[in-house]
Design an enzyme around this catalytic site. Sequence first.
Site, PDB file in Angstrom:
ATOM      1  CE  LYS A  23       0.114  -0.238   4.864  1.00  0.00           C
ATOM      2  NZ  LYS A  23      -1.426  -0.737   5.473  1.00  0.00           N
ATOM      3  CE1 TYR A  35      11.977  31.688   6.047  1.00  0.00           C
ATOM      4  CE2 TYR A  35      12.554  29.437   5.845  1.00  0.00           C
ATOM      5  CZ  TYR A  35      12.452  30.552   5.034  1.00  0.00           C
ATOM      6  OH  TYR A  35      12.124  30.571   3.902  1.00  0.00           O
TER       7      TYR A  35
END
Length: 345
Positions: A35, A244
Site C-alpha cells: 500500500k 529561519y
Amino acid sequence: MGTATLTIDLDALAANWRALDAMSSPACETGAVVKADGYGLGVARVARTLHAAGARRFFVAVAEEGPALRQAVGPDVPIHVFSGHMPGDADLLRGAGLIPMLNSIEQCTRHFDALPGHPFGVQLDSGMNRLGLEPADWAAIRRIVLAERPALVMSHLACADDPDDPMNARQLDAFREMAGGIDAPLSLSATGGILLGPDFHFDVTRPGIGVYGGLPFAEARTVVRLSVPVIQVRDIAPGETVGYGGAWMADEPARVATLAAGYADGLIRRMGTDAVLFHGDTPCPLVGRVSMDLLTVDVSHLEGVPDWLDILGPFQSVDDLADAAGTIGYEILTSLGSRYRRQEL
Ligand SMILES: *Cc1c(COP(=O)(O)O)cnc(C)c1O
C-alpha cells in the site's frame, strides 16, 4: 544535480521478505503489503521484486492502488484491498481483478449486489476497533457470507510491535473464536505478528514495514539510502545565526553546508537539531531549522567540501531518523517526497 537521490536496494528488499517468509512454516503463505505506493518506494519496482522473490499474494489499502499493482504482477496473483468495497468501486474491482476485504454488513450487501460471484474476503475486528466486522455482526451474517466462499478471512493486531502487550493474546483468542470452523484461509499477522511466533501465523501473513527495512523487524537489511547534494558552503563567525528564526547560533567559527532537501521532501521539520547527516560514517549535525527545500548542516569537522551527505542509509535507519523527529519509521518512509531521483540498486 539539484535533487537528492533515493537509492532503493532491491536485493535487500527481497532478502527481508525471504527472511520474514522463513519465520513461518512452509504451509503458511507469506504475502506482501505494498500500500501507499510500496511504502513510498514505488509500487511497481517493489511488487516485481517481491514477486520474483516468491510473493504470490499482495495487499493494498484502497482499490485505486490496484491497477498499477496488477500491471506490475500480472493477471494471476491475488490482490486484496483492506478498505473493502466502497461505493463506486465495482468497476475498479472487476477491471483490475481485486479482492475487497469486506468490513461491515453494509459492505457485504454492497458487494453481493454489485458484483455477485466476484471474489472477496472478510475482515473481522478482533479488538483494534478500526476496520472489520464486529463479533455480533459477524455472528449475524457469518452463515450467509461463508456460503459465498470468501478467499481470505483476516484480522489485524493493534499492539504486535510489543511482544509483552497482553492485547496480543486477547486478539488471538478473539480471532480464533470468530474464525473457528471456517475452511477459508485465515490471516492475522503483519510484520509484528510474524515475530510473535507460530500461534499468530495461521495460513497467510501480511508483512509490510519489515520488508522495507523498518522496525519491529530489527534484523532487517537497510533498503533505502537518501543522499542529499550540497548546494553551497559558507563560513560562519561566532555570534552569527543560521536559517529561519535565527534558531541556531555559532559559538565558535563554523562551516555550514546548505543541502537540497527539506520538509516538502518528507524531512520532517520537527526533527530539528536532533538529526544528523553522514559523510561516509562521520556524523554531521543538522543546524538551524529545516526549511521547505533546504537543510543546513555543520561540516566544520570535515576535510574539504563534500558533494553530498546521507540522511538515510547504513548509519541512520528510517527508525533512527524517526526518533529524531518524534515519529515512526513508517511515517518517514511514506513521506519521502516525489522530488527525489529514485534509483535502484
Ligand atoms: C499496513 C497493514 C499491514 C502491514 O503492516 P506492517 O506493520 O507494515 O507489517 C498488514 N495488515 C493490515 C491490515 C495493514 O493495514
